[in-house]
Each structure stands twice: as structure tokens, then as C-alpha cells.
Design a protein around this motif. Sequence first.
Motif, PDB file in Angstrom:
ATOM      1  N   PHE A  61       0.734  -1.289  -0.020  1.00 22.94           N
ATOM      2  CA  PHE A  61      -0.236  -0.240   0.199  1.00 22.94           C
ATOM      3  C   PHE A  61       0.908   1.218   0.088  1.00 22.94           C
ATOM      4  CE2 PHE A  61      -2.523   3.334   2.139  1.00 22.94           C
ATOM      5  CZ  PHE A  61      -3.514   3.173   1.374  1.00 22.94           C
ATOM      6  N   ALA A  62       1.786   1.192   0.943  1.00 25.76           N
ATOM      7  CA  ALA A  62       2.997   2.464   0.841  1.00 25.76           C
ATOM      8  C   ALA A  62       3.571   2.635  -0.407  1.00 25.76           C
ATOM      9  CB  ALA A  62       3.833   2.055   2.008  1.00 25.76           C
ATOM     10  N   SER A  63       3.780   1.636  -1.134  1.00 29.79           N
ATOM     11  CA  SER A  63       4.359   1.878  -2.459  1.00 29.79           C
ATOM     12  C   SER A  63       3.775   2.320  -3.549  1.00 29.79           C
ATOM     13  CB  SER A  63       5.129   0.440  -2.874  1.00 29.79           C
ATOM     14  OG  SER A  63       4.101  -0.218  -3.435  1.00 29.79           O
ATOM     15  N   GLY A  64       2.281   2.661  -3.318  1.00 27.92           N
ATOM     16  CA  GLY A  64       1.465   3.186  -4.112  1.00 27.92           C
ATOM     17  C   GLY A  64       0.064   2.558  -4.223  1.00 27.92           C
ATOM     18  N   HIS A  65      -1.004   3.583  -4.112  1.00 27.00           N
ATOM     19  CA  HIS A  65      -2.247   2.830  -4.213  1.00 27.00           C
ATOM     20  C   HIS A  65      -3.252   3.936  -5.053  1.00 27.00           C
ATOM     21  CE1 HIS A  65      -1.666   5.634  -0.763  1.00 27.00           C
ATOM     22  NE2 HIS A  65      -2.790   6.049  -0.887  1.00 27.00           N
ATOM     23  N   ILE A  66      -4.278   3.691  -5.177  1.00 27.74           N
ATOM     24  CA  ILE A  66      -5.327   4.446  -5.729  1.00 27.74           C
ATOM     25  C   ILE A  66      -5.805   5.615  -4.904  1.00 27.74           C
ATOM     26  CG2 ILE A  66      -7.675   4.240  -6.856  1.00 27.74           C
ATOM     27  CD1 ILE A  66      -7.352   1.566  -7.533  1.00 27.74           C
ATOM     28  N   ALA A  67      -5.921   6.793  -5.306  1.00 24.07           N
ATOM     29  CA  ALA A  67      -6.183   8.054  -4.682  1.00 24.07           C
ATOM     30  C   ALA A  67      -7.420   7.651  -3.920  1.00 24.07           C
ATOM     31  CB  ALA A  67      -6.352   9.144  -5.613  1.00 24.07           C
ATOM     32  N   ASP A  68      -7.443   8.144  -2.588  1.00 28.68           N
ATOM     33  CA  ASP A  68      -8.408   7.966  -1.526  1.00 28.68           C
ATOM     34  C   ASP A  68      -8.640   6.569  -1.128  1.00 28.68           C
ATOM     35  OD1 ASP A  68      -8.675  10.864  -1.229  1.00 28.68           O
ATOM     36  OD2 ASP A  68     -10.034  10.861  -3.310  1.00 28.68           O
ATOM     37  N   ALA A  69      -7.803   5.801  -1.478  1.00 25.27           N
ATOM     38  CA  ALA A  69      -8.117   4.299  -1.123  1.00 25.27           C
ATOM     39  C   ALA A  69      -8.026   4.139   0.372  1.00 25.27           C
ATOM     40  CB  ALA A  69      -7.091   3.318  -1.881  1.00 25.27           C
ATOM     41  N   THR A  70      -8.797   3.183   1.020  1.00 24.76           N
ATOM     42  CA  THR A  70      -8.708   3.055   2.441  1.00 24.76           C
ATOM     43  C   THR A  70      -7.934   1.724   2.517  1.00 24.76           C
ATOM     44  OG1 THR A  70     -10.822   4.067   3.024  1.00 24.76           O
ATOM     45  CG2 THR A  70     -10.070   2.500   4.451  1.00 24.76           C
ATOM     46  N   HIS A  71      -7.110   1.576   3.451  1.00 23.49           N
ATOM     47  CA  HIS A  71      -6.106   0.315   3.614  1.00 23.49           C
ATOM     48  C   HIS A  71      -6.689  -0.754   4.804  1.00 23.49           C
ATOM     49  CE1 HIS A  71      -2.697  -1.894   4.850  1.00 23.49           C
ATOM     50  NE2 HIS A  71      -2.753  -2.355   3.608  1.00 23.49           N
ATOM     51  N   ILE A  72      -7.097  -1.862   4.425  1.00 22.45           N
ATOM     52  CA  ILE A  72      -7.262  -2.806   5.353  1.00 22.45           C
ATOM     53  C   ILE A  72      -6.709  -4.260   4.881  1.00 22.45           C
ATOM     54  CG2 ILE A  72      -9.023  -4.128   6.871  1.00 22.45           C
ATOM     55  CD1 ILE A  72     -10.868  -1.739   6.705  1.00 22.45           C
ATOM     56  N   ALA A  73      -5.399  -4.720   5.371  1.00 24.04           N
ATOM     57  CA  ALA A  73      -5.167  -5.820   4.876  1.00 24.04           C
ATOM     58  C   ALA A  73      -6.232  -6.953   4.851  1.00 24.04           C
ATOM     59  CB  ALA A  73      -3.973  -6.232   5.575  1.00 24.04           C
ATOM     60  N   LEU A  74      -5.872  -7.850   3.728  1.00 22.51           N
ATOM     61  CA  LEU A  74      -7.118  -8.957   3.909  1.00 22.51           C
ATOM     62  C   LEU A  74      -7.041  -9.661   4.957  1.00 22.51           C
ATOM     63  CD1 LEU A  74      -8.907 -10.878   2.205  1.00 22.51           C
ATOM     64  CD2 LEU A  74      -7.095 -12.087   1.320  1.00 22.51           C
ATOM     65  N   ALA A  75      -5.943  -9.932   5.509  1.00 21.15           N
ATOM     66  CA  ALA A  75      -5.928 -10.755   7.033  1.00 21.15           C
ATOM     67  C   ALA A  75      -6.694  -9.978   7.835  1.00 21.15           C
ATOM     68  CB  ALA A  75      -4.549 -10.943   7.196  1.00 21.15           C
ATOM     69  N   ASP A  76      -6.938  -8.635   7.986  1.00 28.19           N
ATOM     70  CA  ASP A  76      -7.614  -7.926   8.964  1.00 28.19           C
ATOM     71  C   ASP A  76      -9.110  -7.697   8.574  1.00 28.19           C
ATOM     72  OD1 ASP A  76      -4.958  -7.988  10.304  1.00 28.19           O
ATOM     73  OD2 ASP A  76      -4.504  -6.051   9.415  1.00 28.19           O
ATOM     74  N   LEU A  77      -9.390  -8.155   7.364  1.00 23.41           N
ATOM     75  CA  LEU A  77     -10.755  -7.726   7.119  1.00 23.41           C
ATOM     76  C   LEU A  77     -11.920  -8.044   7.802  1.00 23.41           C
ATOM     77  CD1 LEU A  77     -12.201  -5.933   5.052  1.00 23.41           C
ATOM     78  CD2 LEU A  77     -12.283  -7.987   3.439  1.00 23.41           C
ATOM     79  N   GLU A  78     -12.060  -9.244   8.061  1.00 26.27           N
ATOM     80  CA  GLU A  78     -12.976  -9.776   8.849  1.00 26.27           C
ATOM     81  C   GLU A  78     -13.168  -9.300  10.318  1.00 26.27           C
ATOM     82  OE1 GLU A  78     -14.494 -14.002   8.413  1.00 26.27           O
ATOM     83  OE2 GLU A  78     -12.377 -14.304   7.396  1.00 26.27           O
ATOM     84  N   ALA A  79     -12.143  -9.107  10.858  1.00 27.18           N
ATOM     85  CA  ALA A  79     -12.001  -8.399  12.202  1.00 27.18           C
ATOM     86  C   ALA A  79     -12.450  -7.061  12.306  1.00 27.18           C
ATOM     87  CB  ALA A  79     -10.993  -8.410  12.840  1.00 27.18           C
ATOM     88  N   ARG A  80     -12.100  -6.091  11.014  1.00 31.91           N
ATOM     89  CA  ARG A  80     -12.341  -4.763  11.000  1.00 31.91           C
ATOM     90  C   ARG A  80     -13.723  -4.494  10.256  1.00 31.91           C
ATOM     91  NH1 ARG A  80      -7.055  -1.891   9.431  1.00 31.91           N
ATOM     92  NH2 ARG A  80      -8.449  -0.255   9.508  1.00 31.91           N
ATOM     93  N   ILE A  81     -14.450  -5.587   9.867  1.00 35.27           N
ATOM     94  CA  ILE A  81     -15.443  -5.255   8.654  1.00 35.27           C
ATOM     95  C   ILE A  81     -16.739  -4.403   9.506  1.00 35.27           C
ATOM     96  CG2 ILE A  81     -17.063  -7.148   9.826  1.00 35.27           C
ATOM     97  CD1 ILE A  81     -16.431  -6.556   6.151  1.00 35.27           C
ATOM     98  N   GLY A  82     -16.478  -4.101  10.890  1.00 37.03           N
ATOM     99  CA  GLY A  82     -17.370  -3.131  11.492  1.00 37.03           C
ATOM    100  C   GLY A  82     -17.187  -1.729  11.015  1.00 37.03           C
ATOM    101  N   GLU A  83     -15.937  -1.509  10.501  1.00 36.05           N
ATOM    102  CA  GLU A  83     -15.498   0.030  10.400  1.00 36.05           C
ATOM    103  C   GLU A  83     -16.084   0.303   9.235  1.00 36.05           C
ATOM    104  OE1 GLU A  83     -11.253   0.248  10.470  1.00 36.05           O
ATOM    105  OE2 GLU A  83     -11.282  -0.828  12.171  1.00 36.05           O
ATOM    106  N   LEU A  84     -16.324  -0.526   7.993  1.00 34.28           N
ATOM    107  CA  LEU A  84     -17.113  -0.380   6.941  1.00 34.28           C
ATOM    108  C   LEU A  84     -18.634  -0.486   6.690  1.00 34.28           C
ATOM    109  CD1 LEU A  84     -14.449  -2.935   4.942  1.00 34.28           C
ATOM    110  CD2 LEU A  84     -14.084  -0.211   5.607  1.00 34.28           C
ATOM    111  N   LYS A  85     -19.428  -0.702   7.678  1.00 26.48           N
ATOM    112  CA  LYS A  85     -20.688  -0.879   7.687  1.00 26.48           C
ATOM    113  C   LYS A  85     -21.032   0.404   7.131  1.00 26.48           C
ATOM    114  CE  LYS A  85     -21.565  -4.700   9.378  1.00 26.48           C
ATOM    115  NZ  LYS A  85     -22.071  -5.951   8.602  1.00 26.48           N
TER     116      LYS A  85
END
Length: 164
Positions: A61-85
Motif C-alpha cells: 500500500f505504501a509503495s503506491g495506491h489508488i487515490a483516496d483508497a482505504t487500506h485494510i489488509a485482507l488478513a484483518d478484514l473480517e476483524a475490521r468489517i465493522g469499520e466499513l458498515k
Amino acid sequence: MEFFKSNVLLIGLAIGSGIMLLLPSFKKAADGVPNLSPAEAVTLINRSNAFVLDVRDEAEFASGHIADATHIALADLEARIGELKKYQNKSVLVNCQKGMRSAKACDILRKAEFTEVNNLQGGLSAWLEAGLPVVTKTASKKPAISKATNIKSTANDNADKGVS
């Protein structure tokens, strides 16, 4: 008829190749998540103000990403799904480097009842191949401004606008 008998292997190879070319379309229809080309993704972002979710690891992600993208690694997605509700009924574009991790992330989001999930086909690699811009983590940070400079700048801006 003689042609078919003597070229049965070539005909089989041609049919097999055709099926392999169509396989991504069948997969897209089966899991219900559209795979968007980079051009289609840009259209989605611009027309629907889509939420962009990058599921790569921190270094990628740090090496380059789409503008305004939010970063949540796949490994963390299920645990952080509430942030995206809050994006549950909004267009979501998910990307990774090549498109495999984002497909898994799309499945996770669909199971969490996200309604408008889209996968960037080919991931950020396809995005870059299309010549589309990326933002690096260091480039996206604004330079530090001291409070005095910031206040002075605000005062000058207000004076220019006739505000005291």
C-alpha cells in the motif's frame, strides 16, 4: 468429415482454449461480484463516488495506491468489517496487486451483506498497465505547517475575501 478426423486434436485444443477464455465470465456470474477493468473502475469511482478498499499489505500500500483508497489488509478484514458498515449499501471497489486477494475480500464483504461490491480485475498491476495514477504514502502526506504559519495564511485568505 475427413478434416475433422485428421484434426481432432487441434479442434479439441481450440474448443478448450475458448472455454478457458470464457471461464472468468462464468466465475463473475457465479459469485455475483462484477470484475471491473481499470477503465470501468474509474467510471464507477467518478460516477458513483465509490469507496475504494485496498486489501494489500502495508508495504504494498505504501509503495503506491489508488487515490483516496482505504487500506485494510485482507488478513484483518473480517476483524475490521465493522469499520466499513457505513459503506454497506454504497458502491465499493476492492483491489489488491493482481486480483486474487481482492476476490477473497469481495466474498467476505458479500457474506457481510454489502450490496454493491466490485473487484478490480487484474488489481493494481492492471491499473498501472492502463497508465492510471497512483499515490504513494509519502506523497499523500501534507507537509507540516507550523501553527503561526497556518494562522497567518488563514488571516491572509480571510483578508483577501474581505472577512475580518
